[in-house]
Design an enzyme around this catalytic site. Structure first.
Site, PDB file in Angstrom:
ATOM      1  N   ASP A  20      56.914  33.072 -45.970  1.00  0.00           N
ATOM      2  CA  ASP A  20      57.609  32.269 -46.985  1.00  0.00           C
ATOM      3  C   ASP A  20      58.318  33.119 -48.037  1.00  0.00           C
ATOM      4  O   ASP A  20      58.481  32.705 -49.183  1.00  0.00           O
ATOM      5  CB  ASP A  20      56.629  31.304 -47.692  1.00  0.00           C
ATOM      6  CG  ASP A  20      55.984  30.357 -46.716  1.00  0.00           C
ATOM      7  OD1 ASP A  20      56.648  29.995 -45.729  1.00  0.00           O
ATOM      8  OD2 ASP A  20      54.823  29.973 -46.948  1.00  0.00           O
ATOM      9  N   LYS A  23      62.993  34.319 -45.954  1.00  0.00           N
ATOM     10  CA  LYS A  23      63.706  34.882 -44.791  1.00  0.00           C
ATOM     11  C   LYS A  23      64.855  33.976 -44.378  1.00  0.00           C
ATOM     12  O   LYS A  23      65.953  34.436 -44.057  1.00  0.00           O
ATOM     13  CB  LYS A  23      62.732  35.064 -43.604  1.00  0.00           C
ATOM     14  CG  LYS A  23      61.580  35.994 -43.885  1.00  0.00           C
ATOM     15  CD  LYS A  23      60.597  36.038 -42.733  1.00  0.00           C
ATOM     16  CE  LYS A  23      59.832  34.754 -42.514  1.00  0.00           C
ATOM     17  NZ  LYS A  23      58.853  34.417 -43.577  1.00  0.00           N
ATOM     18  N   GLY A  47      58.288  27.800 -41.322  1.00  0.00           N
ATOM     19  CA  GLY A  47      59.038  26.760 -42.024  1.00  0.00           C
ATOM     20  C   GLY A  47      60.018  27.420 -42.956  1.00  0.00           C
ATOM     21  O   GLY A  47      59.632  28.158 -43.853  1.00  0.00           O
ATOM     22  N   HIS A  48      61.296  27.224 -42.696  1.00  0.00           N
ATOM     23  CA  HIS A  48      62.319  27.851 -43.530  1.00  0.00           C
ATOM     24  C   HIS A  48      63.157  26.762 -44.185  1.00  0.00           C
ATOM     25  O   HIS A  48      63.723  25.922 -43.489  1.00  0.00           O
ATOM     26  CB  HIS A  48      63.238  28.744 -42.685  1.00  0.00           C
ATOM     27  CG  HIS A  48      62.491  29.647 -41.756  1.00  0.00           C
ATOM     28  ND1 HIS A  48      61.587  30.576 -42.206  1.00  0.00           N
ATOM     29  CD2 HIS A  48      62.497  29.755 -40.410  1.00  0.00           C
ATOM     30  CE1 HIS A  48      61.082  31.223 -41.165  1.00  0.00           C
ATOM     31  NE2 HIS A  48      61.609  30.730 -40.063  1.00  0.00           N
TER      32      HIS A  48
HETATM   33  P1  GDP Z   1      60.781  31.619 -45.252  1.00  0.00           P
HETATM   34  O1  GDP Z   1      59.700  30.961 -44.469  1.00  0.00           O
HETATM   35  O2  GDP Z   1      60.554  33.070 -45.445  1.00  0.00           O
HETATM   36  O3  GDP Z   1      62.147  31.318 -44.713  1.00  0.00           O
HETATM   37  O4  GDP Z   1      60.721  30.987 -46.716  1.00  0.00           O
HETATM   38  P2  GDP Z   1      60.514  29.431 -47.105  1.00  0.00           P
HETATM   39  O5  GDP Z   1      61.770  28.709 -46.824  1.00  0.00           O
HETATM   40  O6  GDP Z   1      59.263  28.899 -46.491  1.00  0.00           O
HETATM   41  O7  GDP Z   1      60.221  29.562 -48.640  1.00  0.00           O
HETATM   42  C1  GDP Z   1      61.139  30.104 -49.532  1.00  0.00           C
HETATM   43  C2  GDP Z   1      61.557  29.008 -50.558  1.00  0.00           C
HETATM   44  O8  GDP Z   1      62.166  29.623 -51.657  1.00  0.00           O
HETATM   45  C3  GDP Z   1      62.560  28.025 -50.004  1.00  0.00           C
HETATM   46  O9  GDP Z   1      62.297  26.755 -50.555  1.00  0.00           O
HETATM   47  C4  GDP Z   1      63.903  28.559 -50.498  1.00  0.00           C
HETATM   48  O10 GDP Z   1      64.878  27.538 -50.692  1.00  0.00           O
HETATM   49  C5  GDP Z   1      63.501  29.146 -51.824  1.00  0.00           C
HETATM   50  N1  GDP Z   1      64.257  30.317 -52.262  1.00  0.00           N
HETATM   51  C6  GDP Z   1      64.800  31.314 -51.501  1.00  0.00           C
HETATM   52  N2  GDP Z   1      65.349  32.256 -52.292  1.00  0.00           N
HETATM   53  C7  GDP Z   1      65.158  31.850 -53.568  1.00  0.00           C
HETATM   54  C8  GDP Z   1      65.470  32.409 -54.840  1.00  0.00           C
HETATM   55  O11 GDP Z   1      66.014  33.499 -54.970  1.00  0.00           O
HETATM   56  N3  GDP Z   1      65.097  31.703 -55.952  1.00  0.00           N
HETATM   57  C9  GDP Z   1      64.455  30.512 -55.856  1.00  0.00           C
HETATM   58  N4  GDP Z   1      64.117  29.888 -56.991  1.00  0.00           N
HETATM   59  N5  GDP Z   1      64.138  29.956 -54.680  1.00  0.00           N
HETATM   60  C10 GDP Z   1      64.483  30.624 -53.542  1.00  0.00           C
HETATM   61  P1  IMO Z   2      57.125  31.375 -42.322  1.00  0.00           P
HETATM   62  O1  IMO Z   2      57.899  31.790 -41.118  1.00  0.00           O
HETATM   63  C1  IMO Z   2      53.311  31.260 -44.449  1.00  0.00           C
HETATM   64  C2  IMO Z   2      49.682  31.192 -41.996  1.00  0.00           C
HETATM   65  C3  IMO Z   2      48.836  29.948 -42.060  1.00  0.00           C
HETATM   66  C4  IMO Z   2      47.464  30.558 -41.854  1.00  0.00           C
HETATM   67  C5  IMO Z   2      47.743  31.658 -40.833  1.00  0.00           C
HETATM   68  C6  IMO Z   2      47.444  31.264 -39.398  1.00  0.00           C
HETATM   69  O2  IMO Z   2      57.577  30.103 -42.922  1.00  0.00           O
HETATM   70  O3  IMO Z   2      57.030  32.493 -43.300  1.00  0.00           O
HETATM   71  P2  IMO Z   2      48.742  29.734 -37.673  1.00  0.00           P
HETATM   72  O4  IMO Z   2      49.086  28.280 -37.728  1.00  0.00           O
HETATM   73  O5  IMO Z   2      49.905  30.626 -37.555  1.00  0.00           O
HETATM   74  O6  IMO Z   2      47.675  30.039 -36.655  1.00  0.00           O
HETATM   75  O7  IMO Z   2      48.057  30.033 -39.108  1.00  0.00           O
HETATM   76  O8  IMO Z   2      49.103  31.977 -40.958  1.00  0.00           O
HETATM   77  N1  IMO Z   2      51.110  30.972 -41.642  1.00  0.00           N
HETATM   78  C7  IMO Z   2      52.109  31.039 -42.523  1.00  0.00           C
HETATM   79  N2  IMO Z   2      52.117  31.223 -43.852  1.00  0.00           N
HETATM   80  N3  IMO Z   2      54.493  31.157 -43.789  1.00  0.00           N
HETATM   81  C8  IMO Z   2      54.518  30.998 -42.452  1.00  0.00           C
HETATM   82  O9  IMO Z   2      55.657  31.038 -41.734  1.00  0.00           O
HETATM   83  C9  IMO Z   2      53.292  30.889 -41.760  1.00  0.00           C
HETATM   84  N4  IMO Z   2      52.956  30.715 -40.460  1.00  0.00           N
HETATM   85  C10 IMO Z   2      51.620  30.775 -40.412  1.00  0.00           C
HETATM   86  O10 IMO Z   2      48.952  29.306 -43.304  1.00  0.00           O
HETATM   87  O11 IMO Z   2      47.040  31.191 -43.044  1.00  0.00           O
HETATM   88 MG    MG Z   3      58.265  29.464 -44.699  1.00  0.00          MG
END
Ligand code: GDP
Ligand code: IMO
Ligand code: MG
Length: 422
Positions: A20, A23, A47-48
């Site tokens: 999270d 990316k 989850g992105h």
């Molecule tokens: P990922 O799994 O690495 O793709 O990240 P996620 O999407 O799960 O979580 C990142 C969250 O931060 C998302 O809701 C993005 O919209 C948000 N985000 C990304 N870059 C920034 C930033 O520079 N500032 C803020 N406030 N939010 C951001």
């Molecule tokens: P993105 O791509 C954050 C965590 C789960 C748990 C552990 C194992 O959005 O960064 P799993 O279901 O993979 O067997 O769970 O890994 N986890 C994540 N945490 N971002 C993710 O993906 C994750 N995918 C799995 O919360 O701790």
């Molecule tokens: Mg994520």
């Protein structure tokens, strides 16, 4: 005889923390300049969230390049594909034919994997990993124990149905002990036929495809899911996911060689978060943690769970940067630190009576050593280095030095355009 090498190397994006990191935003931004984006591991546990012109997209399995209508999107052999989840996700997009490609060797996540994941978590009680409950671990376990089923097997439904029924029979005692209800042969056949009809047009040999793209000088971006500290080998085991989340995972998860990898960018937040259980040295339980969660909207894209929050861990970042071979870091969510009087960074660990600058395998036994920095008012929406407050620049310059990795990008809001390119 000469060996034919691909002429262009594929660049790679990898999470440096516990996932999270943001990316999706960076892959989406870079994808505007790439011909193809390829996922190489993980599944719909990822989850992105991506914001483009005020519209929110949630991606789990489909590569984050899908928002560039010109880019091809590849789901490599190292990904575990839940057909039902993929079909649901595909509905967000109008035309994916000729744009989405799923490896015939990618293993499937079927309903019984999800049931096993959830049953095992329940059995673990207080020691639960806090998985996303998506069947990731059980599907990879079947792959490693050579009893999994691959996307290409959807081409022969009779054979696949027989093989899965055989698997059910061989493991009947296990399924019974977990109270898992299994489908009848007919129910299974109907379910698999539905998957085949919808997904087979997208199933192909993605390894050959990646080779051809590189050979033809196309630009390929490799998209890691999760993060380095969740890696099956190098993460905070057993509180990890079940795949190789690091840059090296791209080789096995796509079928390319280490020599095919070009620039490697590590994605990190300017602070830390973790969802699920397991050690987290810089976790803040008080007001600072709550404030990071609120300002950063730190609630999971996949499960909606509140994320645990804490200060930037430079030891973990330096360690992860070395494992991945990062050429540069993208510092995400700098704006979330706006308004703090003081910002902290962990610069060493106290471990067995001394200070260390690497991650020991029993990370739960370290105590973070912090350096304090004066805070700043506002970085939100800033698009150039020159416009950043001096205190924010000092924080970033120190981060660069202590992690021994140069900063290539800084993100100051979820919007694609609020990104400083250095
Ligand atoms: P990922 O799994 O690495 O793709 O990240 P996620 O999407 O799960 O979580 C990142 C969250 O931060 C998302 O809701 C993005 O919209 C948000 N985000 C990304 N870059 C920034 C930033 O520079 N500032 C803020 N406030 N939010 C951001
Ligand atoms: P993105 O791509 C954050 C965590 C789960 C748990 C552990 C194992 O959005 O960064 P799993 O279901 O993979 O067997 O769970 O890994 N986890 C994540 N945490 N971002 C993710 O993906 C994750 N995918 C799995 O919360 O701790
Ligand atoms: Mg994520």
């Amino acid at each position: 005889m000469t060996t034919i090498q691909s002429s262009r190397k594929a660049d790679l994006i990898v999470g440096i923390q516990w996932g999270d990191e943001g990316k999706g935003k960076i892959v989406d931004l870079l994808a505007q300049k790439y011909d193809a984006v390829a996922r190489y591991q993980g599944g719909h546990n990822a989850g992105h969230t991506i914001w483009v012109d005020g519209v929110k997209y949630a991606l789990h399995l489909i590569p984050s390049g899908v928002l560039n209508p010109e880019a091809l999107n590849i789901i490599g052999n190292g990904v575990v594909v839940c057909p039902e989840a993929l079909i649901k996700e595909m509905k967000q997009f109008d035309k994916l034919e000729g744009r989405l490609f799923v490896s015939e060797s990618a293993h499937m996540i079927l309903n019984y994997h999800i049931a096993i994941d959830q049953a095992k978590e329940k059995m673990r009680g207080e020691k639960a990993i806090g998985t996303t409950g998506r069947g990731i671990g059980p599907s990879y376990a079947d792959k490693i124990s050579r009893s999994g089923h691959r996307m290409g097997e959807l081409k022969d439904i009779d054979l696949l149905t027989e093989s899965i029924i055989e698997h059910f029979e061989q493991n009947a005692a296990v399924f019974k002990a977990m109270d898992i209800l299994l489908p009848s042969k007919e129910e299974l056949r109907t379910e698999l036929t539905g998957y085949a009809e919808r997904l087979l047009p997208f199933v192909c040999n993605t390894t050959k495809m990646a080779w051809d793209l590189m050979k033809n000088d196309k630009k390929v971006l490799l998209e890691g899911a999760q993060g380095t500290l969740l890696d099956i080998d190098h993460g905070t085991y057993p509180y990890v996911t079940s795949s190789s989340t690091i840059s090296a995972g791209a080789c096995t998860g796509l079928g390319i060689s280490p020599k095919d990898i070009g620039n490697i960018t590590g994605i990190v937040k300017a602070y830390c978060t973790r969802v699920g259980n397991g050690p987290f040295p810089t976790e803040e339980f008080g007001a600072a943690g709550d404030r990071l969660r609120e300002q950063g909207h730190e609630f999971g894209t996949t499960t909606g769970r509140p994320r645990r929050c804490g200060w930037f861990d430079a030891v973990a970042c330096k360690h992860a940067s070395r494992i991945n071979g990062c050429d540069e870091l993208s510092i995400m969510k700098l704006d979330v630190l706006d308004g703090f009087d003081e910002v902290k960074m962990c610069i060493a660990y106290e471990y067995e009576g001394r200070q260390i600058d690497y991650m020991p395998s029993d990370i739960e036994n370290v105590i973070p050593v912090y350096k304090n920095f004066p805070g700043w008012d506002k970085t939100e929406g800033v698009r150039s280095w020159a416009e950043l407050p001096e205190t924010a620049k000092s924080y970033l310059k120190f981060l660069e030095k202590v992690t021994e990795t140069k900063i290539g990008m800084i993100s100051t809001s979820p919007d694609r355009n609020d990104t400083i390119l250095l």
